[in-house]
Motif scaffolding. Structure first.
Motif, PDB file in Angstrom:
ATOM      1  N   GLN A  60      52.475  12.449 -51.836  1.00 42.41           N
ATOM      2  CA  GLN A  60      52.775  12.624 -50.411  1.00 42.41           C
ATOM      3  C   GLN A  60      53.452  13.963 -50.142  1.00 42.41           C
ATOM      4  OE1 GLN A  60      55.017   8.948 -50.118  1.00 42.41           O
ATOM      5  NE2 GLN A  60      53.474   8.024 -48.764  1.00 42.41           N
ATOM      6  N   LEU A  61      54.343  14.382 -51.037  1.00 38.64           N
ATOM      7  CA  LEU A  61      54.986  15.676 -50.858  1.00 38.64           C
ATOM      8  C   LEU A  61      53.972  16.802 -51.025  1.00 38.64           C
ATOM      9  CD1 LEU A  61      57.503  17.294 -50.333  1.00 38.64           C
ATOM     10  CD2 LEU A  61      58.094  17.110 -52.760  1.00 38.64           C
ATOM     11  N   ALA A  62      53.063  16.666 -51.974  1.00 39.26           N
ATOM     12  CA  ALA A  62      52.014  17.670 -52.147  1.00 39.26           C
ATOM     13  C   ALA A  62      51.147  17.770 -50.889  1.00 39.26           C
ATOM     14  CB  ALA A  62      51.147  17.315 -53.355  1.00 39.26           C
ATOM     15  N   ALA A  63      50.839  16.634 -50.267  1.00 37.92           N
ATOM     16  CA  ALA A  63      50.042  16.648 -49.041  1.00 37.92           C
ATOM     17  C   ALA A  63      50.788  17.344 -47.910  1.00 37.92           C
ATOM     18  CB  ALA A  63      49.673  15.220 -48.643  1.00 37.92           C
ATOM     19  N   LEU A  64      52.098  17.152 -47.852  1.00 31.95           N
ATOM     20  CA  LEU A  64      52.907  17.784 -46.820  1.00 31.95           C
ATOM     21  C   LEU A  64      52.858  19.313 -46.949  1.00 31.95           C
ATOM     22  CD1 LEU A  64      54.964  17.359 -44.497  1.00 31.95           C
ATOM     23  CD2 LEU A  64      56.743  17.269 -46.241  1.00 31.95           C
ATOM     24  N   LEU A  65      52.747  19.798 -48.176  1.00 30.38           N
ATOM     25  CA  LEU A  65      52.728  21.237 -48.434  1.00 30.38           C
ATOM     26  C   LEU A  65      51.313  21.781 -48.619  1.00 30.38           C
ATOM     27  CD1 LEU A  65      55.688  21.321 -50.997  1.00 30.38           C
ATOM     28  CD2 LEU A  65      55.773  21.912 -48.564  1.00 30.38           C
TER      29      LEU A  65
END
Length: 312
Positions: A252-257
Motif C-alpha cells: 500500500q505504501l508503494a502504491a501511494l508513492l
C-alpha cells in the motif's frame, strides 16, 4: 512517529495538542494549548523507549498498553525508526549536494540529550553547513522545545498542519525557495492520514515543489501482526489519543508513492544504484549499517522509502 522527527506529534496532522498554522502577520503564533491528561502523539512515541523526560504519565501508560497489545518490541522499532531516518537524510545530503533546503514535517520533540543519534538538522549541517532547515509541527510541546533548543543556525520551527498542506507551503515559502528542489521528511507522519488525505499530500507536493525534490518517508505497518491485532491497535490508539493511525502494508505504501521515481545515485567504483519503491523495505533494511545489522527482525518495524518527485 525519529531524529528531529520524534515522530509526528499528531504531528502536523491535527491531533491531541491542537491544530492551526502560522500567523499571517509573520510573527510566530502562540503554540496550541494542550491538556496534560490527554496523551500526545510525540510523547507516546518518546515513551516507547521509556524516557520520562519527554513524555507524560498518560503517554507512558498508552505506550505500555500498545506494547502489550502488540507483544513487545515497540522500543526497538522506535530506535530503528530514528536510526533509519538518520541514515536516509545523511545519504541524501551526500548524494544530492545541490539540494540545500530541508523541511521536516511532523518534526516532533528534539532528540533528548545523551542519545547516540543527533537531531536530523544537525546531521545534515555536518555535511551541508549552509543548509536551510524547517521543522514543522502542530503540537504545543514540539513547537516550544523546537523553538527553544533548535532555532538558529539555519533552523526555523514553524507551526503547520499537513492536512492543510497548501497553507503550510505558503508559510514555508517565507523561508525556502520552493521553485528549487527541497528535501521533505515525513517521519512517522503519513500513517496518521487516511488514503485520500495521504494521496493528496503526495499530489500537492508534486504540483507545488520543484521536480527533483526528494521525499523521505517512514511509515508504521502491521504486516507482521497476527490476525486481528491491527484493528485492536488502531482502535486503542485512537481511543486514547483521539488520533487514528492507518497501518499500511508495504504494498500500500508503494502504491501511494507510485507516481514518484526511485532515488538513484552512483558510488565511486561501482555502477548506478537505486532504492526501489515497488518493495518498500523495513527500516532496518534501509541503507543497512553495522548498527541496523543488530536490529531484532521480529520487532514491529516501520517501512522506509526515499522517493524523487517527478513534478506534475
Amino acid at each position: 512517529m525519529i531524529a528531529d522527527s520524534t515522530p509526528s506529534s499528531a504531528s502536523a496532522a491535527p491531533g491531541s495538542e491542537g491544530a492551526s498554522s502560522e500567523a499571517r502577520s509573520g510573527e510566530p503564533s502562540p503554540p496550541p494549548r494542550f491538556d496534560p491528561a490527554m496523551p500526545g502523539v510525540a510523547g507516546v512515541y518518546n515513551a516507547f523507549q521509556g524516557t520520562e523526560k519527554d513524555s507524560l504519565p498518560a503517554e507512558r501508560a498508552v505506550a505500555a498498553e500498545l506494547d502489550e497489545l502488540i507483544g513487545g518490541g515497540l522500543d526497538e522499532a522506535r530506535r530503528e525508526n530514528r536510526a533509519a531516518l538518520a541514515r536516509m537524510v545523511s545519504h541524501v545530503a551526500r548524494h544530492r549536494p545541490k539540494i540545500r533546503q530541508w523541511m521536516d514535517i511532523g518534526a516532533g520533540m528534539p532528540v533528548p540529550e545523551g542519545e547516540k543519534i543527533s537531531n536530523l538538522s544537525a546531521l545534515v549541517r555536518e555535511i551541508q553547513p549552509d543548509r536551510l532547515w524547517l521543522n514543522v509541527d502542530i503540537a504545543a510541546r514540539p513547537l516550544v522545545h523546537g523553538r527553544a533548543l533548535l532555532d538558529g543556525d539555519g533552523v526555523t520551527t514553524l507551526k503547520g498542519d499537513l492536512r492543510q498542506l497548501e497553507q503550510l507551503l505558503a508559510e514555508a515559502e517565507r523561508h525556502l525557495n520552493l521553485r528549487k528542489p527541497v528535501v521533505v521528511i515525513l517521519g512517522a507522519v503519513l500513517h496518521f492520514l487516511n488514503d485520500d488525505e495521504a494521496a493528496r499530500v503526495i499530489a500537492v507536493f508534486r504540483s507545488r515543489l520543484a521536480a527533483g525534490s526528494v521525499v523521505i518517508v517512514t511509515h508504521a505497518t502491521g504486516d507482521s501482526f497476527p490476525p486481528g491485532v491491527v484493528e485492536k491497535v488502531t482502535s486503542h490508539y485512537e481511543r486514547r489519543t483521539r488520533v487514528q493511525p492507518y497501518l499500511r502494508s508495504g504494498e500500500q505504501l508503494a502504491a501511494l508513492l507510485a507516481d514518484c521515481k526511485p532515488f538513484k545515485w552512483h558510488e565511486p567504483g561501482s555502477g548506478p544504484q537505486e532504492l526501489p519503491l515497488k518493495k518498500v523495505p523495513l527500516t532496518f533494511e534501509m541503507l543497512p549499517d553495522e548498527s541496523s545489522a543488530l536490529a531484532d527482525p521480529s520487532a514491529p518495524h516501520a517501512r522506509a522509502a526515499i522517493a524523487v518527485l517527478r513534478g506534475s
